[in-house]
Design a protein around this motif. Structure first.
Motif, mmCIF file in Angstrom:
data_model
loop_
_atom_site.group_PDB
_atom_site.id
_atom_site.type_symbol
_atom_site.label_atom_id
_atom_site.label_comp_id
_atom_site.label_asym_id
_atom_site.label_seq_id
_atom_site.Cartn_x
_atom_site.Cartn_y
_atom_site.Cartn_z
ATOM 1 N N THR A 34 1.027 -1.182 -0.320
ATOM 2 C CA THR A 34 0.325 -0.541 0.079
ATOM 3 C C THR A 34 0.643 1.139 -0.022
ATOM 4 O O THR A 34 1.614 0.924 0.280
ATOM 5 N N GLY A 100 -11.718 5.361 -1.882
ATOM 6 C CA GLY A 100 -10.769 5.190 -0.754
ATOM 7 C C GLY A 100 -10.393 4.255 -1.690
ATOM 8 O O GLY A 100 -8.913 4.199 -1.389
ATOM 9 N N LEU A 104 -6.589 4.225 -3.006
ATOM 10 C CA LEU A 104 -5.348 3.097 -2.859
ATOM 11 C C LEU A 104 -4.454 2.516 -3.615
ATOM 12 O O LEU A 104 -3.168 2.931 -3.395
ATOM 13 N N SER A 246 -11.673 10.154 2.096
ATOM 14 C CA SER A 246 -11.457 9.416 1.788
ATOM 15 C C SER A 246 -10.054 8.665 1.208
ATOM 16 O O SER A 246 -9.014 7.529 2.479
ATOM 17 N N ALA A 250 -6.919 6.352 2.732
ATOM 18 C CA ALA A 250 -6.421 5.435 2.286
ATOM 19 C C ALA A 250 -4.498 5.331 1.752
ATOM 20 O O ALA A 250 -3.947 4.892 1.858
ATOM 21 N N GLY A 259 -9.245 -2.166 3.292
ATOM 22 C CA GLY A 259 -10.931 -0.929 2.729
ATOM 23 C C GLY A 259 -12.203 -1.408 3.246
ATOM 24 O O GLY A 259 -12.676 -0.310 3.636
#
Length: 475
Positions: A34, A100, A104, A246, A250, A259
């Motif tokens: 991430t 979101g 991401l 978001s 994220a 998530g």
């Protein structure tokens, strides 16, 4: 009472089952690294536990929105329950989840950047302007009220209270996300949840009959349900402001599998809070007529205080004061933080060079107008926030729809609520007092035509992307 309990149960079931469907459609990959790790900068990008992210996200998107909006929506009667449940599960939570998760997948990108990627540069330009204006207005609107209350309860003047709040805003906007937001937001989020649960429990044991669902419009002013209810109750059903918030979380998620819990789950939590306050408003004042009188006498804040104090005693009064002061402030600070992040992205500031000086530089252009608007009567501007907020929600859903089309995913999960919200905003702006003030029938006709045009565009996009995918497979 049965409808109220069933509505809460449906929201929970929606998270458990439909949330999994949405998660599967998006196609999470827990092996993907991430942005919290790949772009770590010690300011916005840093890993945090999912539960802390959930509480922060809940507070970011909620504040007083699911309380005040739900109380105003309760004027339409128990039909508001239907909109909160259906809107939250199939539109709002989908909107928040995709905004979101798309952020991401695209390195923590802001909402305008995502819109530009999937809907084109022209839409991106408009979106940048609308998003920044919306968040500046939100920050200003959610500052004036708390400052006035502080001035009433303490020796601090209104001007001094504004200065104190905006000093805090700057700190929350420029400091690393884990130093202010990451530390105090979970606590404030817990207060919001405790307040709602306490009200729900007291309401159930109050002996007052909670009305059951009916499709009848009970608004004392005889305002039409469509599309006004869908704009009045935004937080708790679907709100475009959420997609601007978001990306903050994220950039902190440790794994894609978190998530659904954070984005879809926070929206469901907000829906439960909205249901509780809508039920409290209808029940406590003996119907929509009594609720309207209470709102006219003391505003939504007065209604919250009266309900909380009567049902929970002294504790309720303290919670009400804390809520009216703290919750809107925690919406204003993240609105400005998001604005700062959008500006940085707009000018191409590199996150690896992130520091307090850079953050402060991009915070000032949004903080100054927000401070100014909080000192004047700008109610004529605030009237447009409801429409622009839901317009942003519709655009987000269309960006998510095109995302699904490009990646060969089940696009209807976003496309259907996108069409619905297109009908809402296109009808509302022609009918509403702050819009063109046309007759209801004329506004309905124009809204229908616009929605049909957008539907035709949608069908064209489906065919175009199907052809691309077929060509790609054939090759």
């Amino acid at each position: 009472m049965l409808t109220f309990l069933a509505s809460i149960a449906l929201l929970i079931l929606g998270y458990m089952f439909y949330g999994r469907v949405v998660d599967r459609i998006f196609g999470i990959d827990s092996n993907n690294e991430t942005p919290a790790y790949t772009k770590a900068d010690g300011l916005d990008y840093m890993p945090m536990p999912w539960w802390k992210g959930w509480l922060i996200q809940l507070l970011n998107i909620a504040g007083l929105g699911p309380i005040y909006g739900a109380l105003m929506g309760a004027l339409y009667g128990p039909v508001a329950f239907i909109w909160i449940v259906v809107g939250c599960i199939f539109a709002g939570a989908v909107h928040d989840y995709f905004s979101g998760m798309m952020s991401l997948r695209h390195g923590g990108a802001q909402y305008p950047a995502l819109v530009g990627r999937y809907l084109g540069k022209n839409v991106k330009i408009i979106t940048n302007v609308v998003s920044l204006v919306l968040m500046i207005l939100v920050a200003a609107a959610f500052t004036a009220g708390p400052a006035q209350l502080i001035a009433q309860l303490t020796p601090i003047s209104f001007s001094a209270a504004l200065v104190i709040i905006f000093v805090y805003f700057l700190l929350a906007t420029v400091l690393p996300v884990n130093q202010v937001i990451g530390r105090i937001y979970p606590l404030f989020g817990a207060i919001l949840i405790f307040m709602a649960v306490a009200i729900a429990g007291a309401l159930l044991f109050s002996g007052k009959p909670i009305p059951n669902v009916t499709l009848e419009n009970l608004h004392p002013g005889e305002l039409p349900i469509w599309p006004l209810l869908m704009v009045t109750v935004s937080c708790g059903a679907i709100s475009g402001f959420h997609c601007t918030q978001s990306p903050i979380i994220a950039r902190t998620l440790k794994n894609e599998r978190d998530g659904r819990k954070v984005f879809y789950g926070a929206m469901i939590g907000e829906g439960v809070i909205a249901l509780i306050w809508a039920a409290a408003g209808m029940t406590f004042f003996g119907g929509t007529a009594g609720l309207q009188e209470a709102i006219a006498a003391g505003g939504p804040g007065g209604v919250v205080n009266e309900i909380s104090t009567s049902l929970l005693g002294q504790l309720g009064g303290i919670l009400a004061i804390l809520g009216v002061i703290i919750l809107p402030i925690t919406t204003g600070d993240t609105a400005l933080r998001s604005s700062r992040m959008i500006l940085e992205e707009l000018v191409g500031a590199k996150n690896e060079n992130a520091n307090l000086k850079q953050a402060l530089l991009y915070s000032i252009p949004v903080t100054i107008p927000a401070f100014y608007l909080s000192t004047i009567d700008y109610s004529f501007l605030w009237r447009y926030v409801g429409w622009s907020n839901q317009l942003v929600a519709a655009v987000t859903l269309w960006a998510a729809t095109v995302y699904c089309l490009r990646h060969g995913k089940f696009h209807w999960v976003c496309g259907i609520p996108a069409l619905f919200m297109t009908g809402v905003v296109s009808t509302y702006i022609f009918y509403a007092p702050e819009g063109f003030k046309l007759s209801y029938q004329t506004s309905m006709m124009i809204g229908t035509v616009i929605t049909l045009i957008v539907t035709a565009w949608y069908i064209q996009q489906i065919r175009r992307h199907q052809q691309k995918l077929e060509t790609k497979v054939a090759a």
